[in-house]
Design an enzyme around this catalytic site. Structure first.
Site, mmCIF file in Angstrom:
data_model
loop_
_atom_site.group_PDB
_atom_site.id
_atom_site.type_symbol
_atom_site.label_atom_id
_atom_site.label_comp_id
_atom_site.label_asym_id
_atom_site.label_seq_id
_atom_site.Cartn_x
_atom_site.Cartn_y
_atom_site.Cartn_z
ATOM 1 N N GLU A 43 -40.394 -31.037 -134.788
ATOM 2 C CA GLU A 43 -41.522 -30.691 -133.919
ATOM 3 C C GLU A 43 -41.341 -29.238 -133.494
ATOM 4 O O GLU A 43 -40.291 -28.861 -132.954
ATOM 5 C CB GLU A 43 -41.602 -31.577 -132.673
ATOM 6 C CG GLU A 43 -42.833 -31.219 -131.836
ATOM 7 C CD GLU A 43 -42.939 -31.934 -130.486
ATOM 8 O OE1 GLU A 43 -44.002 -31.820 -129.858
ATOM 9 O OE2 GLU A 43 -41.960 -32.581 -130.064
ATOM 10 N N GLU A 68 -37.864 -25.256 -129.701
ATOM 11 C CA GLU A 68 -38.549 -24.738 -128.513
ATOM 12 C C GLU A 68 -38.093 -23.310 -128.271
ATOM 13 O O GLU A 68 -36.912 -22.996 -128.369
ATOM 14 C CB GLU A 68 -38.241 -25.639 -127.302
ATOM 15 C CG GLU A 68 -38.690 -25.117 -125.958
ATOM 16 C CD GLU A 68 -40.172 -24.718 -125.897
ATOM 17 O OE1 GLU A 68 -41.032 -25.488 -126.347
ATOM 18 O OE2 GLU A 68 -40.450 -23.610 -125.401
ATOM 19 N N ASP A 95 -37.648 -18.908 -131.894
ATOM 20 C CA ASP A 95 -39.052 -18.658 -132.183
ATOM 21 C C ASP A 95 -39.326 -19.163 -133.597
ATOM 22 O O ASP A 95 -38.626 -18.773 -134.541
ATOM 23 C CB ASP A 95 -39.341 -17.156 -132.081
ATOM 24 C CG ASP A 95 -40.831 -16.869 -132.167
ATOM 25 O OD1 ASP A 95 -41.525 -17.525 -132.974
ATOM 26 O OD2 ASP A 95 -41.302 -15.994 -131.431
ATOM 27 N N ASP A 117 -49.633 -23.470 -128.220
ATOM 28 C CA ASP A 117 -50.261 -22.436 -127.384
ATOM 29 C C ASP A 117 -51.468 -21.846 -128.122
ATOM 30 O O ASP A 117 -51.371 -21.519 -129.306
ATOM 31 C CB ASP A 117 -49.252 -21.323 -127.076
ATOM 32 C CG ASP A 117 -48.122 -21.820 -126.181
ATOM 33 O OD1 ASP A 117 -48.305 -22.873 -125.533
ATOM 34 O OD2 ASP A 117 -47.061 -21.183 -126.142
ATOM 35 N N LYS A 121 -56.723 -14.517 -127.822
ATOM 36 C CA LYS A 121 -57.180 -13.199 -128.302
ATOM 37 C C LYS A 121 -57.061 -13.127 -129.825
ATOM 38 O O LYS A 121 -56.031 -13.506 -130.388
ATOM 39 C CB LYS A 121 -56.341 -12.088 -127.673
ATOM 40 C CG LYS A 121 -56.591 -11.956 -126.186
ATOM 41 C CD LYS A 121 -55.850 -10.781 -125.597
ATOM 42 C CE LYS A 121 -56.160 -10.705 -124.108
ATOM 43 N NZ LYS A 121 -55.042 -10.257 -123.307
ATOM 44 N N ASP A 153 -55.920 -30.498 -127.388
ATOM 45 C CA ASP A 153 -57.189 -30.772 -126.683
ATOM 46 C C ASP A 153 -58.053 -29.500 -126.682
ATOM 47 O O ASP A 153 -59.088 -29.472 -126.027
ATOM 48 C CB ASP A 153 -56.939 -31.215 -125.232
ATOM 49 C CG ASP A 153 -56.451 -30.057 -124.376
ATOM 50 O OD1 ASP A 153 -55.658 -29.234 -124.882
ATOM 51 O OD2 ASP A 153 -56.871 -29.958 -123.209
ATOM 52 N N THR A 192 -47.582 -37.138 -126.164
ATOM 53 C CA THR A 192 -46.763 -36.014 -125.702
ATOM 54 C C THR A 192 -47.040 -35.819 -124.206
ATOM 55 O O THR A 192 -47.992 -36.391 -123.656
ATOM 56 C CB THR A 192 -47.108 -34.708 -126.457
ATOM 57 O OG1 THR A 192 -48.282 -34.132 -125.888
ATOM 58 C CG2 THR A 192 -47.329 -34.964 -127.936
ATOM 59 N N GLU A 193 -46.220 -34.968 -123.586
ATOM 60 C CA GLU A 193 -46.444 -34.698 -122.166
ATOM 61 C C GLU A 193 -47.847 -34.116 -121.934
ATOM 62 O O GLU A 193 -48.586 -34.558 -121.051
ATOM 63 C CB GLU A 193 -45.374 -33.733 -121.637
ATOM 64 C CG GLU A 193 -44.211 -34.443 -120.996
ATOM 65 C CD GLU A 193 -42.856 -34.075 -121.607
ATOM 66 O OE1 GLU A 193 -42.822 -33.313 -122.595
ATOM 67 O OE2 GLU A 193 -41.837 -34.576 -121.102
ATOM 68 N N TYR A 194 -48.211 -33.125 -122.742
ATOM 69 C CA TYR A 194 -49.528 -32.496 -122.572
ATOM 70 C C TYR A 194 -50.653 -33.464 -122.905
ATOM 71 O O TYR A 194 -51.703 -33.442 -122.273
ATOM 72 C CB TYR A 194 -49.635 -31.231 -123.442
ATOM 73 C CG TYR A 194 -49.122 -29.995 -122.744
ATOM 74 C CD1 TYR A 194 -47.778 -29.869 -122.419
ATOM 75 C CD2 TYR A 194 -49.975 -28.952 -122.410
ATOM 76 C CE1 TYR A 194 -47.301 -28.737 -121.778
ATOM 77 C CE2 TYR A 194 -49.507 -27.815 -121.768
ATOM 78 C CZ TYR A 194 -48.172 -27.714 -121.457
ATOM 79 O OH TYR A 194 -47.700 -26.592 -120.818
#
Ligand code: SAM
Length: 212
Positions: A43, A68, A95, A117, A121, A153, A192-194
């Site tokens: 992940e 992460e 990264d 994320d 832009k 989402d 997931t948490e989000y």
């Protein structure tokens, strides 16, 4: 307080056996670290790690690596692992732009991207984890019949991700614009948490599964 936490999180991570500190050393030989030949699923952008920890607990015959970028976030996953160590799960703080230096050709069986994320832009489009630049990186490390599963989402990010498939040479296997009302794709769904946060306020969850 915040600074103290961040300093602390780097130290805790540096001392943790659950984190792979020199992941480049395992390129092409992750199975040696796990001590078996089970498939490896990763992940990217795991956040606090709930999703990948749930998967690792549910599937002891699959190996998992959670990636992460930020120490302060990864720390939360480590704290959970200390309470419930899982032998088939390791974490990396890095990264994901460097992912091809860490996994060998076709070494990964599946890639999960969850609530990545959005980088709204245009000039930051390359940083989006479902961008064509990242799809090219995933192409190098993913097994021939491997898949990527992506949930979000964010409508604009999902549209962008769909538009990136053709130019990058990927194939859309399955998709939904409302995962939580799609019986077939909800089977075996791990939140997931989000996902929990945004679905609880009524946001539809988008998901695709892609292959080459
Ligand atoms: N996947 C989790 C979830 O669904 O609950 C966390 C989602 S959070 C919005 C996105 C996470 O991805 C953040 O923790 C962020 O630090 C991480 N991230 C973003 N870009 C990354 C990158 N290039 N490499 C590694 N992690 C990244």
């Amino acid at each position: 307080m915040r600074l103290r936490n961040i300093t602390g999180s780097r130290e805790v991570i540096a001392a943790s056996d659950y984190v792979v500190h020199e992941p480049n050393d395992y390129k092409g030989k992750w199975n040696e670290l796990f001590g078996n030949n089970h498939p490896i699923r990763i992940e990217i952008g795991m956040g606090k790690g709930r999703f990948i920890m749930d998967l690792a607990r549910m599937h002891p015959d699959i190996n998992y690596v959670g990636i992460e970028k930020y120490s302060s976030v990864l720390l939360r996953g480590l704290q959970k692992m200390e309470q419930e160590p899982l032998p088939n799960l390791y974490f990396i703080r890095m990264d994901a732009e460097e992912i091809t230096q860490v996994f060998g050709h076709a070494e990964v069986d599946r890639i999960y991207l969850n609530f990545s994320d959005p980088w709204p832009k245009d000039r930051h489009a390359k940083r989006r984890l479902p961008s064509r630049e990242f799809l090219h990186r995933y192409d190098e490390i993913l097994a021939k019949d491997g898949v990527i599963e992506f949930k979000t989402d964010n409508h604009d990010l999902f549209q962008f991700a769909l538009e990136e498939l053709d130019p990058a040479g990927w194939h859309l296997d399955q998709m939904t614009e409302d995962l939580h009302h799609n019986e077939e794709m909800m089977q075996d769904n791990v939140m997931t948490e989000y996902e929990e946060r945004f679905s609880s306020i009524g946001n539809p969850i988008y998901k695709y599964i892609i292959s080459r």
